[in-house]
Enzyme design. Sequence first.
Site, PDB file in Angstrom:
ATOM      1  N   ASN A   1       0.879  -1.178   0.000  1.00  0.00           N
ATOM      2  CA  ASN A   1       0.000   0.000   0.000  1.00  0.00           C
ATOM      3  C   ASN A   1       0.915   1.225   0.000  1.00  0.00           C
ATOM      4  OD1 ASN A   1      -2.712   1.055   2.245  1.00  0.00           O
ATOM      5  ND2 ASN A   1      -2.445   1.417   0.081  1.00  0.00           N
TER       6      ASN A   1
ATOM      7  N   ASN B   1      -6.540  10.464  -0.637  1.00  0.00           N
ATOM      8  CA  ASN B   1      -6.582   9.358  -1.585  1.00  0.00           C
ATOM      9  C   ASN B   1      -6.178   9.816  -2.984  1.00  0.00           C
ATOM     10  OD1 ASN B   1      -7.632   7.431   0.321  1.00  0.00           O
ATOM     11  ND2 ASN B   1      -9.617   8.459   0.138  1.00  0.00           N
TER      12      ASN B   1
ATOM     13  N   CYS C   1      -5.380   5.578   7.971  1.00  0.00           N
ATOM     14  CA  CYS C   1      -4.795   4.495   7.180  1.00  0.00           C
ATOM     15  C   CYS C   1      -3.774   3.774   8.043  1.00  0.00           C
ATOM     16  CB  CYS C   1      -4.140   5.032   5.912  1.00  0.00           C
ATOM     17  SG  CYS C   1      -3.292   3.761   4.950  1.00  0.00           S
ATOM     18  N   GLY C   2      -4.010   2.496   8.294  1.00  0.00           N
ATOM     19  CA  GLY C   2      -3.097   1.727   9.131  1.00  0.00           C
ATOM     20  C   GLY C   2      -1.729   1.539   8.514  1.00  0.00           C
ATOM     21  N   ASN C   3      -1.689   1.237   7.214  1.00  0.00           N
ATOM     22  CA  ASN C   3      -0.401   1.045   6.551  1.00  0.00           C
ATOM     23  C   ASN C   3       0.411   2.332   6.542  1.00  0.00           C
ATOM     24  OD1 ASN C   3      -0.706  -1.739   5.817  1.00  0.00           O
ATOM     25  ND2 ASN C   3      -2.111  -1.120   4.207  1.00  0.00           N
TER      26      ASN C   3
ATOM     27  N   ASN D   1     -12.945   4.519   9.882  1.00  0.00           N
ATOM     28  CA  ASN D   1     -13.449   4.703   8.521  1.00  0.00           C
ATOM     29  C   ASN D   1     -14.306   3.480   8.190  1.00  0.00           C
ATOM     30  OD1 ASN D   1     -11.405   2.826   8.299  1.00  0.00           O
ATOM     31  ND2 ASN D   1     -10.274   3.888   6.721  1.00  0.00           N
TER      32      ASN D   1
ATOM     33  N   HIS E   1     -16.009   0.157   6.584  1.00  0.00           N
ATOM     34  CA  HIS E   1     -15.648  -1.041   5.828  1.00  0.00           C
ATOM     35  C   HIS E   1     -16.848  -1.974   5.741  1.00  0.00           C
ATOM     36  CE1 HIS E   1     -11.248  -0.398   5.618  1.00  0.00           C
ATOM     37  NE2 HIS E   1     -11.467   0.277   6.734  1.00  0.00           N
TER      38      HIS E   1
ATOM     39  N   GLU F   1     -10.426   0.121  -2.066  1.00  0.00           N
ATOM     40  CA  GLU F   1     -10.373   1.238  -1.134  1.00  0.00           C
ATOM     41  C   GLU F   1     -11.164   2.426  -1.660  1.00  0.00           C
ATOM     42  OE1 GLU F   1      -7.189   2.584   1.332  1.00  0.00           O
ATOM     43  OE2 GLU F   1      -5.897   0.958   0.619  1.00  0.00           O
ATOM     44  N   ARG F   2     -11.942   2.990  -0.778  1.00  0.00           N
ATOM     45  CA  ARG F   2     -12.694   4.197  -1.087  1.00  0.00           C
ATOM     46  C   ARG F   2     -11.740   5.297  -1.545  1.00  0.00           C
ATOM     47  NH1 ARG F   2     -15.739   7.340   3.818  1.00  0.00           N
ATOM     48  NH2 ARG F   2     -13.602   7.208   4.603  1.00  0.00           N
TER      49      ARG F   2
ATOM     50  N   CYS G   1      -4.656  -2.898   2.867  1.00  0.00           N
ATOM     51  CA  CYS G   1      -5.345  -1.838   3.617  1.00  0.00           C
ATOM     52  C   CYS G   1      -5.312  -2.227   5.088  1.00  0.00           C
ATOM     53  CB  CYS G   1      -6.781  -1.677   3.121  1.00  0.00           C
ATOM     54  SG  CYS G   1      -7.762  -0.488   4.078  1.00  0.00           S
ATOM     55  N   GLY G   2      -4.671  -1.412   5.912  1.00  0.00           N
ATOM     56  CA  GLY G   2      -4.523  -1.753   7.320  1.00  0.00           C
ATOM     57  C   GLY G   2      -5.840  -1.754   8.067  1.00  0.00           C
ATOM     58  N   THR G   3      -6.636  -0.698   7.898  1.00  0.00           N
ATOM     59  CA  THR G   3      -7.945  -0.682   8.559  1.00  0.00           C
ATOM     60  C   THR G   3      -8.839  -1.777   8.002  1.00  0.00           C
ATOM     61  OG1 THR G   3      -8.679   1.044   7.014  1.00  0.00           O
ATOM     62  CG2 THR G   3      -7.899   1.765   9.187  1.00  0.00           C
ATOM     63  N   GLY G   4      -8.673  -2.086   6.706  1.00  0.00           N
ATOM     64  CA  GLY G   4      -9.447  -3.167   6.098  1.00  0.00           C
ATOM     65  C   GLY G   4      -9.079  -4.528   6.659  1.00  0.00           C
TER      66      GLY G   4
END
Length: 283
Positions: A15, A68, A77-79, A164, A166, A215-216, A224-227
Amino acid sequence: MAHIVHFTKMHGAGNDYIYVDTTLYHISDPSAAAIAWSDRHKGIGSDGLVLIGLSPIPEADFSMRIFNADGSEAMMCGNASRCIGKYLYEKGLTEKTEIRLLTLSGVKILNLHLSGDKVESVTVDMGEPVFEDETLFVPSKAKELSTSLPSGGIEGGFFVSMGNPHYVIFTDDINSIDVADEGRQLEFHKAFPERCNIEFAQLTAPGVIRTRVWERGSGITMACGTGACATAVAAAISGRCGRKSTIVMDGGELEIAWEDDNHVSMTGPAAFVFEGDVELETD
């Protein structure tokens, strides 16, 4: 008129984002810069732009804003958070191995794992999952989610907000999913007032979940970290996994743990790709 901005490109499990230290460079229109610089044919190429700054509040050490590839601003964003930890430490901006990072989703705690003077991996406290938020997900419209999709049968998807939105969809054959087509349709579905990140997931072994991401605002991304956190939580509440799992994404693996305090922790790598200078047009 134009001025030169120094940037660093980094990635977390594939990412990739462009990072700029805003204590050194002012980006007056980050949305426009994200669109121009993220273009993989005419720009630097990335999933978006991340601005690193000092925190305006004493509860955090540094701040992050993330835009984005389409110019929209993301909450978290986690990453990117893991990459910021590596950036701050290895560039000598902090000596801390526990960093408090201010995001639009609140303050996140980054714990750096070192190998010598290098950051080998980072664990991020991603906060608590939220399952009900009608500003992000309207349950009454969820029954309509699969009506126009070729794969159909996704009424059992799971909404999880990690700061965010998901929507996690489990499938028995992830390779049969047209992620671009179905992800795009779901992102803009009326069940999601603020649009949504979409995860397609398949349990491939005990505690191991293969996941692909739409990703949105960015489309298909390598990770995607949060994903990954949302997927792990959805797997746990549906009985597919325990509270710890390995999320295997296109760009690599992330270790997710839904802790006893209800917080979700994410551990994974961060890497430098290259640095350079880019010209920024100003008024």
